[in-house]
Enzyme design. Structure first.
Site, PDB file in Angstrom:
ATOM      1  N   GLY A 175      44.588  27.575  64.166  1.00  0.00           N
ATOM      2  CA  GLY A 175      44.613  28.699  65.092  1.00  0.00           C
ATOM      3  C   GLY A 175      43.231  29.161  65.476  1.00  0.00           C
ATOM      4  O   GLY A 175      42.241  28.855  64.806  1.00  0.00           O
ATOM      5  N   LYS A 192      44.878  36.488  66.820  1.00  0.00           N
ATOM      6  CA  LYS A 192      45.007  35.127  66.318  1.00  0.00           C
ATOM      7  C   LYS A 192      46.228  34.464  66.925  1.00  0.00           C
ATOM      8  O   LYS A 192      47.303  35.052  66.970  1.00  0.00           O
ATOM      9  CB  LYS A 192      45.136  35.159  64.787  1.00  0.00           C
ATOM     10  CG  LYS A 192      45.040  33.816  64.113  1.00  0.00           C
ATOM     11  CD  LYS A 192      44.950  34.009  62.598  1.00  0.00           C
ATOM     12  CE  LYS A 192      44.655  32.696  61.902  1.00  0.00           C
ATOM     13  NZ  LYS A 192      44.498  32.902  60.431  1.00  0.00           N
ATOM     14  N   ASP A 212      43.176  32.534  49.081  1.00  0.00           N
ATOM     15  CA  ASP A 212      41.919  32.021  49.641  1.00  0.00           C
ATOM     16  C   ASP A 212      40.861  33.116  49.695  1.00  0.00           C
ATOM     17  O   ASP A 212      40.186  33.285  50.710  1.00  0.00           O
ATOM     18  CB  ASP A 212      42.160  31.446  51.037  1.00  0.00           C
ATOM     19  CG  ASP A 212      40.980  30.581  51.513  1.00  0.00           C
ATOM     20  OD1 ASP A 212      40.213  30.108  50.651  1.00  0.00           O
ATOM     21  OD2 ASP A 212      40.821  30.395  52.736  1.00  0.00           O
ATOM     22  N   GLY A 251      40.111  28.069  63.415  1.00  0.00           N
ATOM     23  CA  GLY A 251      40.582  27.576  62.134  1.00  0.00           C
ATOM     24  C   GLY A 251      41.283  26.243  62.288  1.00  0.00           C
ATOM     25  O   GLY A 251      41.294  25.624  63.365  1.00  0.00           O
TER      26      GLY A 251
END
Length: 910
Positions: A27, A43, A140, A24
């Protein structure tokens, strides 16, 4: 899933990285696993991102983990481990064995089947409800943040979630940034405004529309074009299936205040759809989910692409079975699930992973079935199957609590919940607080018959210092009135250890304890009178007692009195008894019986409830009869339900009638349904007659490049009729600008009916215009014409001009006198502000008139007005009127008012 690169570490915390799931903006996400543990999605913040602004990113990461821990739903990926203080902070969530929704659609010809869509919608709605209950907004929601798994849909990636009420005033997104994806964003996100739960409702509608249509409902152009359509409210929803239409339109309202709440969305779905392993996924998609995710469960070694190696293959059969036994490659999960306990024998031959029973523990599980030798396949030697957890058996039997827990975790992943529970309990007996907590969790999920032992396990774990157990124990104790003090103790201990959300729990319990005040002598006396009257057969006294016990959370006592009132023939008692029984596992059939009896006794709400059940079972005709009966008596939700069934049965005229009745009572879905069906009727093409000239030909338009303006005669009726016909045709075909031009021509010819059409089209075009000046100009034209029509006494225009000029008191009074319930409420509010006794009486008179027309908002306004004046009995009457008309919020107000004023008797008493 991708291979690891050289820059990716070998380990993060206790987890070994096996593959890359994605990278991402700040991350990386890995597939990782502890030794003998289940796979997780891990993550972490990349070192380069952390170096740029360490404090900002570390603070943001801590808030993300706290936010994710607060969410608890089977349709979200919950946090299983984290270390936010590590040099490179990280957290791990459960690994969901599924495909992104964007990929899943490829296996369903671009759009989901109806049954699959319903389960998806139900799961996503429940996931967002749990997110919002935790005080968060996802921000999101899009196709790639939704995984389709055998066990149901799963919402992932809370990386840009934000607190609704952040403690430090911060958010999880930077100021000035538009988070998420432009093509899956709400209008308020695109305008960079502060967003709330309504933003998630909009993106939920976007996702569900995409899944039903196979395309974005706001167009298939570039991201800039799609986002422009979102901002202007221009959507294409005509092809939505009936089951999705109402749900999607309720979500995609342009104004956040007009969007339905998630509870209303769940009610619109008309289903208790839950993912069934054999039902919810189409066969091609199910096979794709299993095939594409087998690799993760087979993977034992890191996948690194240093030499372009192929992806790791499933482990050879010799690891799992004797060398000579042929075995098809399958997933790690299936291998472990298929292993059975070996028969009793010498220690060196005992391959079972089930622990021997502890000598002082007693039987806490149902008796084990005897383990018979597993039948050997033809041609296979008689060697025993080797379980991969056997290496832990010896240290586990040596009272190593960590080995016990690791072994139990492996068994749980393999689906052997009974064996896992035995080892978790053994680790608890050995002093492991975590083992006790995990044993309790497992019982709650898979062994409801052992619920009695759950609290003791959580208490043991809490006393050993496990903060998660403290919180869960507090939640269990909080449900009992006498357990509030002890619940507060455990929440307080968890808060002292800085467990996320524990402070909020402490505040909630303290508030509940403050609400529990000693009863006054008058209240005790009244309660005694009710009790004596109830024992003497007084039905209303039974209902009063049941309501009091319900407020005290003594549900069994409340149910007992409701049942006595129901058996005495009181329809409200039948309804309340059915509602309580409906929440008790194993008594839903009894609840349905009382719902039916209440419906037969004429209770509109009961008719609606029974109708919903019949509809879910496919008995639409029987459900329609009940909805029509309840709707005919003023139940608004039944009107909507009847209209939806009739629309599904291709009876638009009848459906329009019921939508119209609901719209007249101020229900938003009634208004939406009325507008949708009227628009659909207007777009039906008229039969073509070869003797009728086309509009352009009739108006004298030229095709040789000359003047295209029609040659009109001012008072020629035939020309006027042709102009109107051409305008209607243009409007039906979507040529609104051309239709407006022709309506204006008809208006100039003296057609008074065209004035209303001009005003209507001006409003319609203003809603779609991107130019602010153009919007103002069109609205001004519309207001001018509607005002002229209203001054001439046109009732419809009077109501429309009142909505366009909401602060014009004279217009509002005219609209109220013309029958607009919305205007009646406005006029009543203005009189209420004046404050005199005469004004208050006038206000209540207007509210009563609106209430008689079915406006539930007016009923609530009237109830609040009486309550502010101390007239609690009258307020209770008005709240009951709203409740009978289908207003769900009225039920809470009735309970609150009866709790605050127990001396106020319900309607019909005294």
């Amino acid at each position: 899933m991708e291979s690891l690169k050289d820059a990716d570490p070998e380990m993060i915390g206790p987890y070994r990285l096996l593959a890359l799931l994605g990278r991402g903006g700040w991350g990386d996400v890995y597939f990782a696993r502890k030794e003998f543990g289940p796979g997780v999605a891990l993550k972490r913040i990349r070192p380069d991102r952390l170096e740029r602004s360490p404090e900002s990113f570390r603070s943001r990461f801590k808030r993300e983990v706290t936010a994710a821990r607060a969410v608890s739903s089977p349709y979200t990926a919950h946090v299983v481990d984290a270390d936010t203080d590590a040099e490179e902070p990280w957290f791990a969530t459960r690994f969901v064995r599924g495909l992104p929704l964007s990929d899943a659609l490829d296996f369903c010809d671009g759009r989901l089947p109806t049954e699959t869509w319903q389960v998806l919608a139900t799961g996503l709605t429940e996931a967002l409800r749990s997110i919002h209950v935790a005080g968060l907004v996802h921000r999101d929601l899009k196709l790639t943040n939704i995984l389709v798994a055998v066990g149901g849909p799963c919402v992932i990636d809370f990386g840009i979630a934000r607190h609704l009420i952040p403690e430090d005033g911060g958010t999880l997104t930077g100021t000035g940034l538009v988070p998420g994806t432009l093509t899956f964003a709400s209008p308020e996100q695109l305008r960079n405004e502060r967003v709330g739960p309504a933003s998630d409702v909009f993106t939920l509608g976007l996702v569900l529309a995409y899944a039903a249509l196979g395309r974005n409902p706001f167009g298939d152009g570039s991201a800039v074009e799609v986002s422009a359509n979102i901002l202007s409210g221009r959507s294409w929803l005509d092809d939505l299936p009936p089951v999705a239409d109402a749900v999607v339109r309720a979500c995609l309202e342009h104004d956040p205040k007009q969007r339905s709440a998630l509870g209303e969305i769940a009610a619109l779905l008309h289903t208790d759809a839950a993912p069934e392993e054999r039902d919810w996924l189409p066969s091609p998609l199910r096979r794709a989910v299993e095939t594409r995710t087998d690799l993760a469960f087979d993977m034992e070694q890191p996948w690194r692409d240093r030499n372009n190696d192929p992806p790791p293959q499933p482990l050879p059969a010799s690891v799992w079975t004797p060398v000579d036994v042929p075995l098809q490659p399958s997933s790690r999960l299936r291998h472990e699930h298929d292993l059975e306990s070996a028969p009793a024998g010498p220690p060196e031959q005992d391959a079972t992973t089930l622990p021997p029973p502890a000598p002082d523990r007693g039987s806490r599980l149902p008796a084990q079935q005897s383990s018979a030798p597993r039948p050997q396949r033809e041609g296979a030697p008689s060697a025993q199957v080797r379980h991969p957890g056997n290496d832990l058996r010896e240290p586990a039997e040596s009272d190593d609590s960590e080995a016990m827990r690791s072994l139990a975790t492996g068994l749980e992943e393999a689906g052997d919940f009974q064996g896992a529970l035995l080892w978790f309990q053994r680790s608890a007996d050995a002093g492991s607080g975590t083992g006790a907590r995990e044993a309790a969790n497992l019982i709650e999920r898979h062994f409801p018959e052992l619920q009695d032992g759950v609290r003791g396990l959580y208490r043991a774990a809490a006393e050993a210092g496990d903060t998660q157990a403290m919180v869960r124990l507090g939640e269990l104790l909080e449900k009992e009135p006498e357990g509030l003090e002890e619940a507060l103790k455990w929440f307080g201990l968890a808060a002292a250890k800085k467990h996320p959300g524990a402070r909020r729990d402490v505040a909630r319990v303290r508030s509940s304890m403050a609400a529990v005040r000693p009863m006054t002598r008058k209240e005790w006396s009244l309660l005694g009178k009710h009790h004596a009257a109830a024992l003497a057969g007084g039905v209303h006294a039974m209902l009063a007692l049941a309501g009091w016990y319900q407020k005290q959370k003594r549900m069994e006592d409340a149910l007992g009195w409701y049942l006595r009132a129901a058996e005495a023939g009181h329809s409200h008692g039948m309804l309340q008894a059915a509602e309580l029984l409906d929440k008790v596992p194993g008594r839903r059939s009894e609840a349905l019986t009382w719902y039916r009896k209440a419906a037969d006794a004429g209770n509109e709400e009961a008719k609606y409830r029974v109708g919903r059940r019949l509809r879910r079972e496919g008995q639409s005709s029987e459900a329609l009869d009940l909805f029509r009966s309840a709707g005919g008596e003023g139940h608004v939700l039944s009107m909507i339900a009847a209209a939806e069934i009739l629309e599904h049965m291709a009876q638009p005229s009848e459906a329009l009638k019921w939508y119209g009745l609901a719209a007249d009572r101020g229900h938003s879905k009634g208004l939406q349904g009325t507008e949708r069906l009227r628009a659909a009727q207007a777009q039906r093409p008229e039969p073509f007659s070869p003797t009728t000239p086309g509009p352009e030909e009739s108006l004298g338009q030229r095709t040789d490049g000359g003047d295209p303006r029609p040659a009109l005669g001012r008072k020629d009726p035939s020309v006027l009729a042709l102009v109107r016909s051409g305008a209607k045709t243009d409007e039906r075909c979507g040529r609104l600008d051309e239709a407006l031009r022709k309506y204006l021509q008809a208006e100039q010819l003296g057609d008074t009916a065209a004035t209303r059409d001009v005003a209507r089209l001006c409003l319609r075009l203003s809603e779609h215009s991107r130019n602010p000046d153009e919007r103002r100009r069109l609205k001004k034209k519309a207001r001018k014409r509607y005002a002229e029509l209203a001054d001439a006494g046109d009732l419809e225009a009077i109501q429309v001009i009142a909505s366009l000029m909401p602060h014009d008191q004279q217009r509002q009074r005219l609209a109220a006198e013309a029958g607009s319930t919305r205007a009646m409420r406005f006029v009543a509010k203005a009189h209420m502000k004046a404050g005199s006794e005469e004004d208050v009486r006038t206000a209540l008179s207007w509210l009563d008139r609106a209430a008689q027309a079915g406006n539930t908002g007016a009923m609530l306004d009237g109830a609040r007005a009486h309550e502010q004046r101390g007239q609690h009995r009258e307020a209770l009457d008005w709240y009951h009127r709203a409740l009978k008309s289908g207003e769900a919020a009225a039920a809470r107000e009735v309970e609150r008012l009866q709790a605050e004023h127990p001396d106020v008797e319900p309607p019909g008493v005294g």
